[in-house]
Design an enzyme around this catalytic site. Structure first.
Site, mmCIF file in Angstrom:
data_model
loop_
_atom_site.group_PDB
_atom_site.id
_atom_site.type_symbol
_atom_site.label_atom_id
_atom_site.label_comp_id
_atom_site.label_asym_id
_atom_site.label_seq_id
_atom_site.Cartn_x
_atom_site.Cartn_y
_atom_site.Cartn_z
ATOM 1 N N ASN A 1 0.079 -7.156 -3.444
ATOM 2 C CA ASN A 1 -0.233 -6.184 -3.798
ATOM 3 C C ASN A 1 1.044 -5.714 -5.449
ATOM 4 O O ASN A 1 1.445 -4.122 -5.414
ATOM 5 C CB ASN A 1 -0.655 -5.569 -3.802
ATOM 6 C CG ASN A 1 -2.533 -5.377 -3.228
ATOM 7 O OD1 ASN A 1 -3.453 -6.074 -3.012
ATOM 8 N ND2 ASN A 1 -2.404 -5.280 -1.307
ATOM 9 N N TYR B 1 1.175 -0.852 -0.179
ATOM 10 C CA TYR B 1 0.384 -0.147 0.081
ATOM 11 C C TYR B 1 0.904 1.338 -0.039
ATOM 12 O O TYR B 1 1.725 1.164 0.270
ATOM 13 C CB TYR B 1 -0.775 0.282 1.477
ATOM 14 C CG TYR B 1 -2.052 -1.586 0.774
ATOM 15 C CD1 TYR B 1 -2.785 -1.217 -0.097
ATOM 16 C CD2 TYR B 1 -2.167 -2.116 1.889
ATOM 17 C CE1 TYR B 1 -3.695 -2.642 -0.054
ATOM 18 C CE2 TYR B 1 -2.508 -3.514 1.622
ATOM 19 C CZ TYR B 1 -3.699 -3.287 0.455
ATOM 20 O OH TYR B 1 -4.637 -4.982 0.632
#
Length: 385
Positions: free
Chosen positions: A234, A179
């Site tokens: 991610n 993130y």
């Protein structure tokens, strides 16, 4: 000998045991990203954990990356979290809110006026997110301008203040899992040519500014940080020198005297040996003089592994994720060495009480026949989620 079930104090947080409920995204916030009474029931059921780290909670509308995740930036959201904190405290638990900005792991449909996600880079991540249409590819981001970064830092600071106003015991800054903060940290993602890119010192700058702002606002004794030095989550490629990068980060955070570091060992929810990394060496940097905050370990810990880690001094606390979803009384089950209920995968994200607050506790009749130290009933959490 210290055990997993002994109390512990770090910073200004007193925990009844050393078992942590890890942050778990469940996508059940209400309109306006407001925490609901159902969420209060969910957390209250799990308040026997020494510490609950809430699901990741966006610090601003720009920070949202998934459908129906809660925020901590509006008055209504603060009120919703206050109900949750009160419910957990009434059961003797402790609660810290995980502060989240997803960066490029988002979709235009989730952001105000269909804006682009923002990041350290303009490169799109090769991953998906959860929208009103199910799982979709994330949208292409734009790189944050230098003049926008103070606003990002201030959003973290204000979110931490809001968490305190909601009656929580502290905050955990989400610096993991690919993130926003990790998008600045790793050179596999950060391709900037300004003072927030290039050298390790530049790439840790935003994280240092965020943690400093929060510690100044609510106190370092109520502030923690979650890191995942080698996870590929991610589309976070490995940094060219992960050990050196994260060692430097903790060395420069040391003077803040943060309450805790929450470390994901290996690939989040996956292999613990995905890439070489010396976590003990990293931990040695988390101190200022003779003082050291709590070290929380996470990822695939069984009961036996957790007990050994605490007894041997490798960790102060151990965090469990998915086992807490289907075992609201996980602390009792670990203490009794009892069987674990399986997770219903189909109800993990979004929905109602089904697969959320309807998991039953250990049957009283079964518990009556289990004694601590009795026959071993260990189950490997890594294969039960």
């Amino acid at each position: 000998m210290t055990t997993l079930f002994d109390p512990v104090r770090f910073g200004h947080i007193d925990c009844a045991n050393r078992i942590v409920m890890a942050p778990l995204t469940r996508n059940r916030a209400g309109p306006g990203q407001v925490p609901t009474p159902l969420m209060a029931t969910y957390y209250e059921q799990r308040a026997s954990a020494g510490l609950i780290v809430t699901e990741a909670t966006q610090i601003s509308p720009q920070g949202q990356g998934y459908l129906d995740t809660p925020g901590i930036y509006s008055a209504e959201q603060v009120s919703g979290w206050r109900r949750i904190a009160e419910a957990v405290h009434a059961k003797g638990g402790k609660l810290v809110i995980q502060l989240w900005h997803v960066g490029r792991i988002s979709h235009n449909s989730l952001l105000p006026a269909g804006q682009q996600p923002v990041s350290s880079t303009a490169r799109r991540a090769r991953t998906k997110t959860f929208t009103a249409h199910g799982f979709e590819d994330v949208s292409a981001p734009r790189a944050l301008r230098l003049d926008e970064l103070p606003g990002v830092v201030d959003a973290y600071r204000q979110a931490a203040r809001n968490a305190m106003n909601a009656g929580c015991d502290g905050v955990e800054v989400h610096g993991a899992n690919g993130y926003l903060l990790e998008q600045f940290l790793r050179d596999s993602i950060n391709d900037r040519a300004d003072e927030y890119g290039g050298s390790k010192q530049n790439r840790i700058r935003l994280a240092l500014e965020v943690l400093s702002a929060i510690a100044s606002e609510v106190g370092s004794e109520r502030t923690g940080l979650r890191l995942s030095p080698v996870t590929p989550a991610n589309d976070a490629g490995q940094d060219s020198d992960a050990q050196g990068l994260f060692n430097l980060l903790l060395e420069q955070l040391a003077p803040l005297k943060l309450a805790f570091i929450h470390i994901i060992e290996g690939a989040t929810g996956g292999a613990r040996d995905v890439a070489p990394f010396d976590y003990a060496a990293l931990r040695s940097r988390f101190k200022h003089g003779n003082e050291q905050g709590a070290w929380i370990v996470n990822n695939g810990y069984t009961r036996a592994m957790a007990m050994d880690a605490v007894a041997g001094g490798a960790a102060d606390l151990v965090a469990f994720g998915r086992p807490f979803i289907s075992n609201p009384d996980l602390v009792d089950r670990l203490r009794l060495n009892a069987p674990l209920a399986a997770v219903h995968i189909e109800t993990l994200y979004g929905g109602t009480a089904a697969g959320y607050t309807d998991y039953p506790p250990l049957d009283a009749a079964v518990a009556a026949h289990l004694e601590p130290g009795g026959p071993r009933l260990d189950f490997d959490f890594r294969h039960r989620a």
